[in-house]
Each structure stands twice: as structure tokens, then as C-alpha cells.
Scaffold this active site. Structure first.
Site, PDB file in Angstrom:
ATOM      1  N   ARG A  56      51.146  28.048 -77.697  1.00  6.86           N
ATOM      2  CA  ARG A  56      50.724  28.586 -76.383  1.00  6.86           C
ATOM      3  C   ARG A  56      50.926  30.105 -76.351  1.00  6.86           C
ATOM      4  O   ARG A  56      50.102  30.844 -75.814  1.00  6.86           O
ATOM      5  CB  ARG A  56      51.539  27.956 -75.264  1.00  6.86           C
ATOM      6  CG  ARG A  56      51.617  26.455 -75.228  1.00  6.86           C
ATOM      7  CD  ARG A  56      50.363  25.791 -74.695  1.00  6.86           C
ATOM      8  NE  ARG A  56      49.291  25.735 -75.664  1.00  6.86           N
ATOM      9  CZ  ARG A  56      49.295  24.945 -76.754  1.00  6.86           C
ATOM     10  NH1 ARG A  56      50.331  24.189 -77.041  1.00  6.86           N
ATOM     11  NH2 ARG A  56      48.266  24.934 -77.575  1.00  6.86           N
ATOM     12  N   HIS A 104      57.652  28.672 -62.533  1.00  7.68           N
ATOM     13  CA  HIS A 104      57.868  27.745 -63.645  1.00  7.68           C
ATOM     14  C   HIS A 104      58.276  28.445 -64.942  1.00  7.68           C
ATOM     15  O   HIS A 104      58.170  27.864 -66.012  1.00  7.68           O
ATOM     16  CB  HIS A 104      56.608  26.896 -63.864  1.00  7.68           C
ATOM     17  CG  HIS A 104      56.303  25.993 -62.714  1.00  7.68           C
ATOM     18  ND1 HIS A 104      55.050  25.460 -62.471  1.00  7.68           N
ATOM     19  CD2 HIS A 104      57.099  25.555 -61.695  1.00  7.68           C
ATOM     20  CE1 HIS A 104      55.096  24.718 -61.380  1.00  7.68           C
ATOM     21  NE2 HIS A 104      56.320  24.758 -60.894  1.00  7.68           N
TER      22      HIS A 104
END
Length: 233
Positions: A56, A104
């Protein structure tokens, strides 16, 4: 200066080529979410989890902010803006937004897997054997399922003081983020930008909702024109 809280989710980064959190089959890049986004998954197979986020992170270095990110940043020319994002990318920062709350966590940061060690910048891979000065394995600075959301109180305070709320690219269905709108005064207008909007429980309780059924970039361009009237500027 009027205060605007901008709540963003995966939809605002999708135009930049970053995949939304889950596919329709409930998997994330062919992994069960429980395996790559939970403390239990990390305990079972830390190498798998580290590699997942390394991929990612590598992808993040290949994409750029889109027009939606830039339009959000441009709001700071006229308003006191705080971006409250569920995204772990740094595209809001790169677009020029200066006041951002990452609910987050952040993909380009790391912290020790145990204890209260410092959060540090981390732009490359995190490997097994990468430790802090106490020998504790490093992990992504991401809020996984089952973990607390440390920034939620700061976000709630920002929303409670906002004169207007803009929601972009998030269905506002996942708590605790979904509950943030409830902290705003009932008179505060909400601009909700989404090509397929889902009116959440919190939004159903409110009036003064202005739907823009567009993607992030096109929707933000329309919202920008609405703001003076909504804020009585």
C-alpha cells in the site's frame, strides 16, 4: 472566519487510483480484512501484515492528489478548515491542506507494536526485525479493527464548533466516525458529496442536508459555489 469541517473517506482518493477499503466480496486486495487489519492478524502472521502495508505504501508513492483534494485545500483561502479523514494516505497533505485529523492512522508513519513508544515517519518498507531502541518490532501506524480511535475526541470537538460540514466519499456508516455528524448543532448545514449517497442514521436525524450526487472533484467544485449562501457570507 467561518469554520468548516470536511469529513472524507475512500471515495475522495479513489479518483487518484487508490482502491477503496473493501471489494464487494468483503476482501481487501484478496485478503480477509481480519488477517491484515487486526491485532490478531498481526500476531498470527506479522510478515503478511507488514508486506500488505508495504505494498500500500509503495502504491501511495505512485499516485498524486486529485482535483477534489486540491479544492478542499483551496477552501483555506476563505475559511478555517479542518479535514477529518478516514483515509491513511497523505494526499490531503500533498494537496496543501494544513489542518488534518487522521482518524485511522497514517500509512507513512510507524510505531512499536507494544507499549507507548513514539510514532515516527516511515516512508519505506517496514520489515521483520525493524525495531525501536528497546527492541520492539515496528508496525504500521494504522488503527486496526478492535483498536481504539485516539483522534475521535479531537474530531468531535472540531465538528461541534463547525459552521458547516462537508462530507466527501464516505457513507458515514462505520462507527465511531459515523457518529461525528451528531456533534454538530442541528442548524449547521451539511453538504454531502457522493455519486451514490447513503443517508446514514445520523444524517436522517438532521435537517439542512444538501446532497450533491457527484464524485469528489466535480462535487467539490459545485459545493464551493454553494458555500457563501449556506454560510451567509
Amino acid at each position: 472566519m467561518k469554520k468548516i469541517a470536511v469529513l472524507t473517506g475512500a471515495g475522495v482518493s479513489a479518483e487518484s487510483g487508490i482502491a477503496t477499503f473493501r471489494d464487494s466480496n468483503g476482501l481487501w486486495e484478496n485478503h480477509r480484512v481480519e488477517d491484515v487489519a487486526s491485532p490478531e492478524g498481526f500476531a498470527r502472521d506479522p510478515g503478511l501484515v507488514l508486506n500488505f502495508y508495504n505494498q500500500r505504501r509503495a502504491q501511495l508513492h505512485t499516485v498524486e492528489p486529485n482535483a477534489g483534494h486540491h479544492l478542499v485545500a483551496a477552501l483555506e483561502e476563505d475559511y478555517n478548515v479542518t479535514v477529518i479523514t478516514q483515509n491513511i494516505d497523505d494526499l490531503h497533505e500533498r494537496a496543501g491542506s494544513t489542518n488534518i485529523i487522521h482518524l485511522h492512522g497514517e500509512l507513512l508513519k510507524a510505531r512499536p507494536a507494544r507499549g507507548d513508544g513514539a510514532v515516527v515517519d516511515w516512508t519505506g518498507d517496514i520489515k521483520l526485525g525493524d525495531t525501536d531502541d528497546k527492541g520492539v518490532q515496528m508496525r504500521p501506524h494504522i488503527v486496526w479493527f478492535g483498536e481504539g480511535v485516539p483522534e475521535i475526541e479531537n474530531a468531535a470537538e472540531v465538528v461541534s464548533e463547525a459552521d458547516l460540514i462537508i462530507i466527501i466519499g464516505t457513507s458515514m456508516q462505520v462507527y465511531p466516525a459515523a457518529g461525528l455528524v451528531g456533534y454538530a448543532a442541528s442548524s449547521v448545514p451539511v453538504v454531502y458529496i457522493d455519486p451514490k449517497p447513503t443517508i446514514s442514521y445520523e444524517l436522517k436525524r438532521r435537517g439542512n442536508i444538501h446532497l450533491i450526487e457527484k464524485g469528489g472533484s466535480e462535487g467539490m467544485a459545485l459545493a464551493r459555489k454553494m458555500l457563501p449562501e449556506l454560510l451567509n457570507d
